[in-house]
Design an enzyme around this catalytic site. Sequence first.
Site, mmCIF file in Angstrom:
data_model
loop_
_atom_site.group_PDB
_atom_site.id
_atom_site.type_symbol
_atom_site.label_atom_id
_atom_site.label_comp_id
_atom_site.label_asym_id
_atom_site.label_seq_id
_atom_site.Cartn_x
_atom_site.Cartn_y
_atom_site.Cartn_z
ATOM 1 N N LYS A 16 59.376 49.385 29.687
ATOM 2 C CA LYS A 16 60.488 50.253 29.273
ATOM 3 C C LYS A 16 60.717 51.201 30.456
ATOM 4 C CE LYS A 16 61.870 53.882 27.945
ATOM 5 N NZ LYS A 16 62.868 54.703 28.677
ATOM 6 N N CYS A 56 54.808 62.421 42.045
ATOM 7 C CA CYS A 56 53.797 63.123 41.246
ATOM 8 C C CYS A 56 52.749 63.744 42.149
ATOM 9 C CB CYS A 56 53.154 62.172 40.248
ATOM 10 S SG CYS A 56 52.539 60.662 41.001
ATOM 11 N N TRP A 96 61.561 57.826 36.548
ATOM 12 C CA TRP A 96 62.680 57.484 37.428
ATOM 13 C C TRP A 96 62.384 57.661 38.903
ATOM 14 C CZ3 TRP A 96 63.292 62.177 39.644
ATOM 15 C CH2 TRP A 96 63.153 63.327 38.859
ATOM 16 N N GLU A 109 49.543 58.739 33.179
ATOM 17 C CA GLU A 109 49.657 59.276 34.547
ATOM 18 C C GLU A 109 50.763 60.318 34.505
ATOM 19 O OE1 GLU A 109 47.679 58.593 37.014
ATOM 20 O OE2 GLU A 109 46.607 56.927 36.102
ATOM 21 N N LEU A 110 50.384 61.599 34.605
ATOM 22 C CA LEU A 110 51.344 62.669 34.292
ATOM 23 C C LEU A 110 51.651 63.539 35.513
ATOM 24 C CD1 LEU A 110 49.737 63.524 30.832
ATOM 25 C CD2 LEU A 110 51.534 61.867 31.330
ATOM 26 N N SER A 157 65.626 55.375 31.612
ATOM 27 C CA SER A 157 67.031 54.997 31.416
ATOM 28 C C SER A 157 67.868 55.351 32.648
ATOM 29 C CB SER A 157 67.601 55.659 30.159
ATOM 30 O OG SER A 157 67.285 57.022 30.156
ATOM 31 N N GLY A 203 54.825 59.553 33.489
ATOM 32 C CA GLY A 203 55.944 60.470 33.263
ATOM 33 C C GLY A 203 55.436 61.896 33.184
ATOM 34 N N SER A 204 56.216 62.747 32.547
ATOM 35 C CA SER A 204 55.874 64.165 32.518
ATOM 36 C C SER A 204 54.768 64.432 31.496
ATOM 37 C CB SER A 204 57.120 64.973 32.155
ATOM 38 O OG SER A 204 57.528 64.622 30.854
HETATM 39 P P1 NDP Z 1 59.682 61.666 31.418
HETATM 40 O O1 NDP Z 1 58.407 62.090 30.809
HETATM 41 O O2 NDP Z 1 60.905 62.396 31.105
HETATM 42 O O3 NDP Z 1 59.992 60.128 31.063
HETATM 43 C C1 NDP Z 1 59.089 59.093 31.360
HETATM 44 C C2 NDP Z 1 59.428 57.871 30.527
HETATM 45 O O4 NDP Z 1 59.163 58.124 29.144
HETATM 46 C C3 NDP Z 1 60.901 57.465 30.602
HETATM 47 O O5 NDP Z 1 60.996 56.059 30.578
HETATM 48 C C4 NDP Z 1 61.462 58.068 29.313
HETATM 49 O O6 NDP Z 1 62.648 57.441 28.892
HETATM 50 C C5 NDP Z 1 60.312 57.788 28.362
HETATM 51 N N1 NDP Z 1 60.283 58.579 27.141
HETATM 52 C C6 NDP Z 1 60.924 59.743 26.869
HETATM 53 N N2 NDP Z 1 60.595 60.173 25.627
HETATM 54 C C7 NDP Z 1 59.728 59.264 25.106
HETATM 55 C C8 NDP Z 1 59.031 59.142 23.870
HETATM 56 N N3 NDP Z 1 59.146 60.061 22.909
HETATM 57 N N4 NDP Z 1 58.226 58.088 23.671
HETATM 58 C C9 NDP Z 1 58.069 57.155 24.644
HETATM 59 N N5 NDP Z 1 58.709 57.206 25.834
HETATM 60 C C10 NDP Z 1 59.520 58.255 26.073
HETATM 61 O O7 NDP Z 1 59.389 61.640 32.993
HETATM 62 P P2 NDP Z 1 60.421 61.465 34.165
HETATM 63 O O8 NDP Z 1 61.098 60.148 34.050
HETATM 64 O O9 NDP Z 1 61.234 62.711 34.241
HETATM 65 O O10 NDP Z 1 59.459 61.370 35.453
HETATM 66 C C11 NDP Z 1 59.024 62.471 36.161
HETATM 67 C C12 NDP Z 1 57.604 62.858 35.751
HETATM 68 O O11 NDP Z 1 56.729 61.760 35.953
HETATM 69 C C13 NDP Z 1 57.033 63.987 36.591
HETATM 70 O O12 NDP Z 1 56.369 64.906 35.758
HETATM 71 C C14 NDP Z 1 56.022 63.284 37.484
HETATM 72 O O13 NDP Z 1 55.005 64.123 37.954
HETATM 73 C C15 NDP Z 1 55.542 62.197 36.587
HETATM 74 N N6 NDP Z 1 54.936 61.116 37.368
HETATM 75 C C16 NDP Z 1 53.576 60.956 37.357
HETATM 76 C C17 NDP Z 1 52.964 59.995 38.153
HETATM 77 C C18 NDP Z 1 51.469 59.803 38.155
HETATM 78 O O14 NDP Z 1 51.011 58.784 38.632
HETATM 79 N N7 NDP Z 1 50.678 60.752 37.666
HETATM 80 C C19 NDP Z 1 53.758 59.127 39.022
HETATM 81 C C20 NDP Z 1 55.184 59.352 38.938
HETATM 82 C C21 NDP Z 1 55.732 60.332 38.136
HETATM 83 P P3 NDP Z 1 64.062 58.066 29.382
HETATM 84 O O15 NDP Z 1 64.106 57.982 30.866
HETATM 85 O O16 NDP Z 1 65.061 57.174 28.775
HETATM 86 O O17 NDP Z 1 64.094 59.479 28.881
#
Ligand code: NDP
Length: 513
Positions: free
Chosen positions: A178, A284, A154, A250-251, A181, A228-229
């Site tokens: 995807k 991130c 997000w 990318e976490l 949300s 994501g995370s």
């Molecule tokens: P999340 O890990 O909570 O969610 C990321 C995505 O994964 C969302 O679309 C989420 O959907 C979806 N998701 C959740 N559960 C599952 C599953 N079991 N299987 C597949 N997809 C799933 O991350 P955030 O959205 O909270 O983003 C913040 C994080 O992203 C931070 O840790 C940040 O450091 C990292 N990030 C890393 C970057 C990089 O380049 N290294 C760049 C930007 C951010 P839903 O939203 O509906 O839960």
Amino acid sequence: MATAVPEVQGDRGAAAPAKKIEVENPATGRVIASVAVVSPERIPALVARARAAQPGWEALGFEGRAKVFERAQKWMIDNTDRVIRTIVSETGKAWEEAQLAEVAYVTGALGFWAKNAPKYLADEKVKTASPFVRGRKLTLRYAPLGVIGVIGPWNYPLTNSFGDAIPAMAAGNAVIVKPSSVTPLSPMLMGEMLRECGLPDGVYQVAPGSGETGAAMIDAVDFIMFTGSTPTGKKVMERAARTLTPVSLELGGKDPMIVCADADVERASNAAVHYSMQNAGQTCISTERVYVEEPIYDRFVDLVTEKVRGLRQGAPGGAGSVDVGAVIHPPQSDIVEAHVKDAVDKGARVLAGGRRRDDGGHFFEPTVLVDVDHDMDCMREETFGPTLPIMKVSDSREAVRLSNDSPYGLQASVWTKDAAKGQRLARSIEAGVVTINDAQINYVALELPMGGWKSSGLGSRHGADGIRKYTKKQALVVTRFAPKKDLHMLPYSSKRTKLIGRMMRLVYGRGKR
Ligand code: NDP
């Protein structure tokens, strides 16, 4: 921002009425749109549609695909305000953050991948050192994988979802995004853009939905690009193992900044403030912790504190209206608040900010923490908010040791007027990117790979790998001029075996022991 319900692509034919995501503007608390969810059950239909569209898109070749991207680049320039408004409305971030880190990034990326995809994915002629293969024509070819699933977070709804879809499509793949949300609107707007720019139907689809929709996508596509995370990244990889679907992750990060005694303290303090507070710290590659050498520590802290206290926070209007925007996903404030409380309970002092505000909109004050150490969560866990903990160190060796005392390894920065020393320190830091006298700026140098070490990820975006990961490699070997029977072919004979032995000695046996 209008409250119109944006059209959801790809969910045509769903039997039951779709569930809705109510998209909230976190800076005002108001619901701004209602988006139909693509349920996990609908994912196979979207993937089938993508599979049907992909061969025609691939057949257009690099030139044909580049034309669509070039038109899209122009569309972005003509519609900049509309795209920025959409991003700002679903994230509550400052106007400039949507302009620079999202719209400018994506506009540049459209041109970059249109121009460079043919170079990165051209057939490569390969020379072999093997005496058994010499004389043959060897080629490495990159073929699109088929359907790529992009799962986005997000914090950058455009850059970290659509931004990854661009090289995937440039390579000849169809893509399903995807989005989080929390922020589905921006990637959906990109669907509208691409349709207007002539992208064939089904090549780019958006599947708004929860984590379950993302999980279902993992089962059905040929590659997952996840941002994501770290905990969710691990779940994604586990799920992908069931179908042996390759992933790029990318976490999270906990980027350290090392400020040496000989640094330009004015520039370093400006950068510390900017790179920790921009996007309200929800990046991130945010500067999440600072180590400052003792001789300049007091001056650095004074400068940073004064600058942070001067930042304007609030619901963004147009350009220049605020410096620090909202907490995009309000539950994130719980983590930020807990890190500040944990630090204070263990002896840290708050020099600026320190509190959350949930009066309609959701905000966390730009916060400076000192007297911190590695027993505190704020120095070890990803905070992902507008906080800057600053720690005094006796020398740069201690700073490097503390920088590496982390499960993360996304990025880091070193600040010194001695460039050679900066490079030396950089090479001892465990991170995928280290910048010297800068931070984050590497993200727009698309020629350079960007990816985390340790728990910060797997694989990378940008550079050659940023597009080759969306391909399957095929090795082609052409033998044209050859005897009826090669030396190594059956049946074996002692004469030919001896000949092979002599050949091995000749080729490999000339060195000394
Ligand atoms: P999340 O890990 O909570 O969610 C990321 C995505 O994964 C969302 O679309 C989420 O959907 C979806 N998701 C959740 N559960 C599952 C599953 N079991 N299987 C597949 N997809 C799933 O991350 P955030 O959205 O909270 O983003 C913040 C994080 O992203 C931070 O840790 C940040 O450091 C990292 N990030 C890393 C970057 C990089 O380049 N290294 C760049 C930007 C951010 P839903 O939203 O509906 O839960």
